[in-house]
Design a protein around this motif. Structure first.
Motif, short mmCIF file in Angstrom:
data_model
loop_
_atom_site.label_atom_id
_atom_site.label_comp_id
_atom_site.label_asym_id
_atom_site.label_seq_id
_atom_site.Cartn_x
_atom_site.Cartn_y
_atom_site.Cartn_z
N PHE A 29 0.89 -1.37 0.14
CA PHE A 29 -0.10 -0.05 0.11
C PHE A 29 0.75 1.27 -0.02
CE2 PHE A 29 -2.42 -3.23 2.20
CZ PHE A 29 -3.49 -3.35 1.45
N ARG A 290 -2.56 3.44 -1.66
CA ARG A 290 -2.46 4.52 -0.49
C ARG A 290 -1.31 4.59 0.44
NH1 ARG A 290 -8.78 4.34 1.63
NH2 ARG A 290 -9.84 4.81 -0.35
N PHE A 293 -2.00 5.08 4.21
CA PHE A 293 -2.91 3.78 4.74
C PHE A 293 -1.75 2.61 4.87
CE2 PHE A 293 -4.76 -0.30 4.03
CZ PHE A 293 -5.83 -0.13 4.99
N ASN A 404 -11.11 -0.26 2.88
CA ASN A 404 -11.02 -0.29 1.62
C ASN A 404 -12.18 -0.80 0.74
OD1 ASN A 404 -8.49 1.43 1.52
ND2 ASN A 404 -7.03 -0.35 1.75
N ARG A 405 -13.22 -0.53 1.26
CA ARG A 405 -14.33 -1.33 0.57
C ARG A 405 -14.89 -0.30 -0.45
NH1 ARG A 405 -12.25 -4.79 2.40
NH2 ARG A 405 -13.08 -6.76 3.35
N ALA A 631 -10.19 0.02 -7.90
CA ALA A 631 -10.73 0.27 -6.60
C ALA A 631 -11.07 -1.42 -5.86
CB ALA A 631 -12.20 0.49 -6.62
N LEU A 634 -7.42 -2.81 -5.08
CA LEU A 634 -7.32 -2.47 -3.77
C LEU A 634 -7.83 -3.17 -2.45
CD1 LEU A 634 -5.58 -0.41 -2.07
CD2 LEU A 634 -7.45 1.20 -2.24
N GLN A 635 -9.25 -3.34 -2.78
CA GLN A 635 -9.94 -3.98 -1.91
C GLN A 635 -9.44 -5.63 -1.74
OE1 GLN A 635 -14.33 -4.47 -2.38
NE2 GLN A 635 -14.16 -6.85 -1.85
N THR A 638 -6.23 -5.54 0.09
CA THR A 638 -6.35 -5.39 1.69
C THR A 638 -6.92 -6.62 2.41
OG1 THR A 638 -6.98 -3.17 1.05
CG2 THR A 638 -7.55 -3.92 3.32
#
Length: 722
Positions: A29, A290, A293, A404-405, A631, A634-635, A638
């Motif tokens: 991240f 991020r 993050f 990260n949803r 998006a 990233l989820q 995570t």
């Protein structure tokens, strides 16, 4: 100590895993990565090229197979003229750009239809060789390429004839939409045929670059070209990222022609052809990481992990090692100092028992509490390990379930939505063509069965049809009054007295477990009689199975499901959120936002042929979360990091519980029993670790206490005699 035993290894491994996971989190991240072309867009181009390869392979194989079957059908009948052969062939199969028949011995042209067939490329002297009748690609003077297929016409008492058919390599059944170009490429990288948005020199030059690269990649073994464990398309396929101009970049996909199943081969797959596609997209930066993050998550893990490790070291490892040292001291006879008793759990119970045993060995009056009033049980070692687990879960669970949803406003690349629509149109056309091919094959069979054909001969023809056409579940001949004269395959879904249908294709079986799709072809010379073929519904389902489309359904005009690529109930209504798609009666795709973001598309079956009367629509939809867009990537990252944390905690703490906590609880009971006066129970160490070492020390103490007891018992009688 054993490699997997003892208290130190699980705590040390947990420490190493948490440090590694913190580093992975920071790197995953913490590095800024601006994605200009989402992976989902590139994957979509690859799937699009695969669709084109599947369509071209099926079309070429079907053309060659149909020509062979046509020749076989004519060979089994009475001799007919060359013109009659081409006229009947053309009326049934309207797929070849040109057909011709020549006499093999003399080379004389007997008949021709359509465009001129390049006869000069055929060496009549080599037709009897092993590959003499194999299909071949021919380059015409105008630069176009044709596939030439050959079949023998042979009747007793007549010279052998050669039936020749040529077909072009234009990709059939692929909806290109706007702005997309497509090409058929040979093994050298030469573009044999192209279509779509290729008007500009830049687009043509880019397609040539893609074609050269695709030809090189297509030479790979399909298994070695894929990631280990991946399945999907049986051939070689992939995607390209091309040149850019301003904020526009060209992306593409490629796929070699391959059989439906790995390891198999077909006529088309042996021609060395590939499909290359390209389309221009607008680049838009999407931040996939991020940094703040990542650093915060890594720091939190170091803090929480440090607390958990410190708890395990301070309340589990150190007390146990202290007990190990204290027990060895007692066995050596060092009884002057009291035993240092830990504060918590089973270690405290063992420490108190050791102190009582020290007092017994030293000849003092025991001051410890008896076993019936043991203390220190409220916070045992198991509870301490559970507290450590809770600490680690406070870091892992939010990453796995909460952080990260993407919400319903997540941006879906427009090209992915367009590709969903166009690929759904392609599937719709595949279904239409498949049904039309089945109707054409049945019409060809009907031309063989005349008014004088016996039921036995009918059965022979039908059995060969079932064998050569796996798309049919059953084939049978109906008389004008609905009587089954001959049949082959499974038992027909035919009611007694039901006359042949007037339309070529019809669906029945409503309310049953599966639809019955019938194709009807009238017989020549028998008024009202017909050949009927019932399609195997699995044939239609197989046409819908394409990677990257999600769930696909064939829906009739009333919104009832006829076929699907996954499990479904026949004739059930489509979900309400999809109703508006197939009600539009046009190809359409949209992003449906709500609790779950979906991409949905619908494409009615348009075009000619017998399937037009069915009025079917193909609908597809898939969750956006399956797409590799920033998006959701990233989820997924995570969630992966959170799952790694859960796995590390579960593995190491579970290991600790098995090799330390459970044996320690048993050891506490044994130590208290021994301190309460049990001198008969022999203590056997079951583990070669700290717990086992304490057990061995307790056994030595038990033996020493027994010796003391024997000494006292032996001294009392002697004192009485004095």
């Amino acid at each position: 100590m054993s490699l997997i035993g003892g208290i130190r290894p699980p705590i040390a491994v947990l420490s190493a895993l948490l440090l590694s996971l913190a580093g992975i989190t920071a790197l995953t991240f913490g590095k800024t990565e601006n994605v200009l072309v989402p992976k989902a867009v590139l994957n979509s181009q690859q799937r699009f090229a695969e669709d084109g390869a599947v369509s071209l392979r099926a079309s070429l194989d079907e053309s060659v197979t149909d020509l062979d079957r046509t020749a076989i059908l004519f060979n089994e009948g009475n001799p007919v003229s060359a013109d009659a052969v081409l006229d009947k062939t053309g009326s049934v199969y309207q797929k070849w750009s040109g057909t011709a028949i020549i006499e093999i011995k003399s080379g004389k042209l007997l008949a021709a239809r359509g465009e001129t067939v390049p006869l000069t490329v055929i060496d009549r002297t080599k037709l009897s060789d092993e590959d003499g009748l194999a299909p071949r690609l021919v380059r015409l003077k105008n630069g176009q390429t044709r596939l030439i297929a050959l079949a023998l016409l042979s009747w007793k008492g007549q010279p052998q004839q050669l039936l020749i058919a040529s077909s072009n390599l234009k990709v059939p059944g692929v909806s290109l939409g706007t702005g997309r170009g497509i090409g058929v490429v040979d093994s050298t990288g030469t573009i044999l045929s192209s279509d779509g948005a290729l008007d500009s020199e830049r687009a043509q030059a880019q397609l040539k670059k893609f074609a050269t690269t695709a030809a090189k990649k297509a030479r790979q073994n399909p298994l070695s070209s894929k990631e280990p464990g991946s399945g999907g398309y049986a051939g070689v396929s992939g995607s390209f990222t091309g040149d850019s101009a301003g904020d526009r970049r060209t992306v593409g996909g490629y796929a070699s022609l391959a059989a439906a199943e790995p390891g198999e081969s077909t006529v088309a797959s042996g021609l060395g052809l590939s499909i290359v596609t390209q389309v221009g997209i607008t680049e838009r930066a999407s931040q996939l990481a991020r940094p703040a993050f990542g650093l915060a998550a890594a720091g939190a893990l170091l803090l929480i992990g440090g607390l958990a490790i410190a708890l395990l070291l301070g309340t589990v490892q150190r007390p146990l090692i202290r007990l190990f040292l204290e027990s060895r001291r007692l066995t050596r006879g060092d009884l002057a100092r009291p035993v240092t008793v830990p504060r918590f759990g089973e270690a405290a119970r063992i420490g108190r028992a050791l102190e009582r045993l020290r007092q017994q060995l030293h000849g003092e009056s025991p001051e410890g509490t008896p076993s019936g009033a043991r203390g220190g049980r409220r916070l045992g070692t198991r509870a301490l390990v559970a507290v450590s687990a809770v600490l680690l879960l406070t870091w892992s669970i939010p990453l796995t379930l909460l952080l990260n949803r993407p919400d319903s406003t997540v941006r879906i690349p427009a090209q992915v939505v367009r590709d969903q629509k166009e690929r759904t149109e392609t599937i719709s056309d595949r279904v239409r063509r498949g049904l039309n091919e089945g109707d054409a094959d049945l019409s060809a069979v009907a031309t063989l069965i005349g008014g004088r054909t016996t039921p036995a001969d009918m059965t022979t023809v039908l059995e060969r049809t079932i064998e050569e056409h796996p798309r049919y579940e059953s084939v049978y001949v109906l008389s004008a009054d609905g009587e089954v004269l001959a049949r082959a395959g499974s038992t027909p879904h035919h009611s007694s007295g039901e006359r042949p249908a007037a339309q070529a294709l019809k669906v029945s079986g409503h309310g049953g477990k599966k639809p019955v799709i019938r194709a009807t072809a009238p017989l020549q010379g028998q008024a009202g009689a017909a050949v009927v073929g019932e399609f195997d519904i699995n044939f239609v389902n197989a046409l819908l199975r394409r990677d990257g489309l999600g769930q696909v359904r064939v829906v009739d005009a009333k919104g009832r499901v006829i076929a699907g690529n996954t499990g479904y109930l026949a004739f059930q209504k489509m979900p309400g959120h999809l109703t508006g798609l197939f009600d539009a009666k046009r190809a359409h795709a949209e992003v449906q936002r709500g609790d779950d973001v979906r991409i949905a598309a619908a494409a009615p079956m348009t075009g000619g042929g017998a399937a037009k009367v069915l009025d079917w629509t193909v609908v597809s939809w898939q969750p956006a979360s399956r797409l590799e867009i920033p998006a959701y990537t990233l989820q997924n990252r995570t969630v992966l990091v959170g799952l790694l944390g859960l796995t590390a905690a579960a593995a190491c703490l579970g290991w600790l519980h098995i090799v330390v906590v459970r044996p320690l609880r048993a050891l506490a009971d044994q130590a208290e029993t021994l301190a309460d006066g049990d001198r008969r129970t022999v203590l056997f160490p079951r583990h070669h670790d700290e717990v086992g070492a304490v057990v061995r020390s307790l056994e030595l103490i038990r033996q020493q206490l027994q010796e003391q007891q024997r000494g006292r018992d032996g001294a009392r009688p002697l004192a009485g005699r004095n």
